[in-house]
Scaffold this active site. Structure first.
Site, mmCIF file in Angstrom:
data_model
loop_
_atom_site.group_PDB
_atom_site.id
_atom_site.type_symbol
_atom_site.label_atom_id
_atom_site.label_comp_id
_atom_site.label_asym_id
_atom_site.label_seq_id
_atom_site.Cartn_x
_atom_site.Cartn_y
_atom_site.Cartn_z
ATOM 1 N N CYS A 1 0.830 -1.211 0.000
ATOM 2 C CA CYS A 1 0.000 0.000 0.000
ATOM 3 C C CYS A 1 0.865 1.262 0.000
ATOM 4 C CB CYS A 1 -0.911 -0.051 1.225
ATOM 5 S SG CYS A 1 -1.750 1.491 1.611
ATOM 6 N N CYS B 1 -0.040 3.912 2.615
ATOM 7 C CA CYS B 1 0.378 3.446 3.946
ATOM 8 C C CYS B 1 1.842 3.814 4.194
ATOM 9 C CB CYS B 1 0.215 1.929 4.066
ATOM 10 S SG CYS B 1 -1.479 1.336 3.889
#
Length: 108
Positions: free
Chosen positions: A32, A35
């Protein structure tokens, strides 16, 4: 990801739900991008405010039970737990100033 400890499905109840202070859980995954963008900001916040709120991270790929039970469908999702309940949910990457504003009730 040096400053923030990982929490697993098995440890979630004792480390998060039964904590005596607020706990921010960062639901994330290795793949991600957003993230990874928010991680250094969370590291800074954990260093500055770790005495008031506990910062933990949970890899959603390795721990599917807890994210599913809290209906985490997008990552990063930052949930703040207090008294065993979700009291704040922040979905998506945010700049540091926005996160500080969102978390003001817990770090002031």
């Amino acid at each position: 990801m040096a400053n923030i400890a990982a929490v697993t499905d098995a440890e979630f109840e004792t480390q998060v739900l039964k904590s005596d202070k607020p706990v921010l859980v960062d639901f994330w995954a290795e793949w991600c991008g957003p993230c990874r963008q928010v991680q250094p900001i969370l590291d800074e916040l954990a260093t500055a405010h770790g005495d008031k709120i506990t910062f933990l991270k949970m890899n959603v790929d390795e721990n599917p039970v807890t994210p599913s039970s809290y209906r985490v469908t997008g990552i990063p999702t930052l949930n703040v737990y207090q008294g065993g309940e979700v009291v704040k949910s922040i979905v998506g990457a945010r700049p540091k100033a926005a996160l500080l504003n969102e978390l003001a009730d817990y770090i002031a």
